[in-house]
Design an enzyme around this catalytic site. Structure first.
Site, short mmCIF file in Angstrom:
data_model
loop_
_atom_site.label_atom_id
_atom_site.label_comp_id
_atom_site.label_asym_id
_atom_site.label_seq_id
_atom_site.Cartn_x
_atom_site.Cartn_y
_atom_site.Cartn_z
N GLU A 2 0.75 -1.73 -0.24
CA GLU A 2 0.35 -0.26 0.08
C GLU A 2 0.65 1.70 -0.58
OE1 GLU A 2 -3.88 -0.92 2.03
OE2 GLU A 2 -2.43 -0.92 3.78
N GLU A 46 -3.12 -10.81 3.52
CA GLU A 46 -4.30 -10.19 4.66
C GLU A 46 -5.05 -11.93 4.67
OE1 GLU A 46 -2.13 -6.05 3.47
OE2 GLU A 46 -2.71 -8.05 2.61
#
Length: 266
Positions: free
Chosen positions: A121, A141
């Protein structure tokens, strides 16, 4: 307005050279440069300050063997945050990465080792990503019982597409090498990413700052608009940028050179 010299940094190193190129270095190598909240706050301070300090370009790199392993899971476990608390943490991540993407200073990320989770990110908020041969990209994740909270659904999905992002999160798929370039996770794959990033930064630093601001801010804003609104905004930005003094000077030099090249000889 804060000056660069006023910044108090613990987890990030910051230096600006004589060419106006800032080097922003994540400096938690023992943690694989995982992002705790303190580091996020330092990123906010840095990328709030750099555009106002006359910096012409920025290189984002990291100490050690890995760029960034993402969210500091040790801190996350220790803090035992409520849903409301963690939502506020995520909003600080968004603030940091928005200041990078929309700040108007070209940011070139030097990637090596792990670029995973929140590290991806962070990298996706840079304008250009230069990877070394050992770099790998992932969104683990799903395997950790988590969900992205730092803008992956916006920036990573924009880079590689929704389907590939979902695959990465569900299966733990990693991208490396030429495949990472082909899907859009990085623009360059080279043996010496630091040297390549410096070359790009130096090239970008020679552009008029207003042109760089438009390239590194307006394009992202226009992607958030309808096509009709983006066309109007593009025309307005072009009206300002393409008539600036620096553009006029460069156009005059180009026109003079072109005239000389086509002038008939006796």
């Amino acid at each position: 307005m804060r000056d660069i010299a006023d910044l108090r940094l613990t987890n990030i190193l910051l230096a600006v050279d004589d060419e106006g190129i800032a080097r922003v270095t994540l400096n938690r190598p023992s943690k694989r440069n995982a992002l705790d909240l303190a580091t996020i706050e330092e990123l906010i301070d840095i990328f709030t300050t750099l555009p106002r300090a006359g910096v012409r370009a920025a290189i984002l790199d990291a100490a050690g063997d890995h760029f960034c392993a993402g969210l500091d899971l040790v801190e996350h476990h220790r803090e035992d945050r409520s849903a409301a608390d963690f939502m506020q943490v995520c909003l600080r991540w968004h603030d940091a990465f928005n200041r990078m993407e929309y700040g108007g200073v070209p940011i070139i990320a030097v990637l090596q080792g792990a670029v995973v989770g929140g590290g991806l990110e962070l990298a996706s908020a840079a304008h250009i990503r230069v990877a070394g041969p050992g770099t790998y990209f992932g969104l683990p994740e799903g395997q950790r019982g988590l969900f992205t909270g730092g803008g992956a659904t916006i920036r990573v999905a924009d880079l590689i597409g929704k389907a590939r992002m979902i695959d990465m999160m569900l299966s733990g798929r990693l991208y490396r090498g030429d495949e990472a370039v082909s899907v859009g996770l990085c623009q360059y794959l080279v043996d010496d990413p630091a040297a390549q990033a410096l070359q790009i930064a130096r090239q970008a630093a020679q552009n008029p700052p207003l042109s760089n601001f438009a390239i590194c801010s307006a394009i992202s804003h226009m992607q958030n608009m309808s096509a009709l609104d983006a066309a109007y905004a593009e025309a307005a930005v072009a009206g300002v940028v393409n008539t600036q003094a620096a553009a006029r000077d460069r156009l005059a030099a180009f026109a003079s050179g072109a005239a000389a090249r086509i002038r008939p000889t006796d």
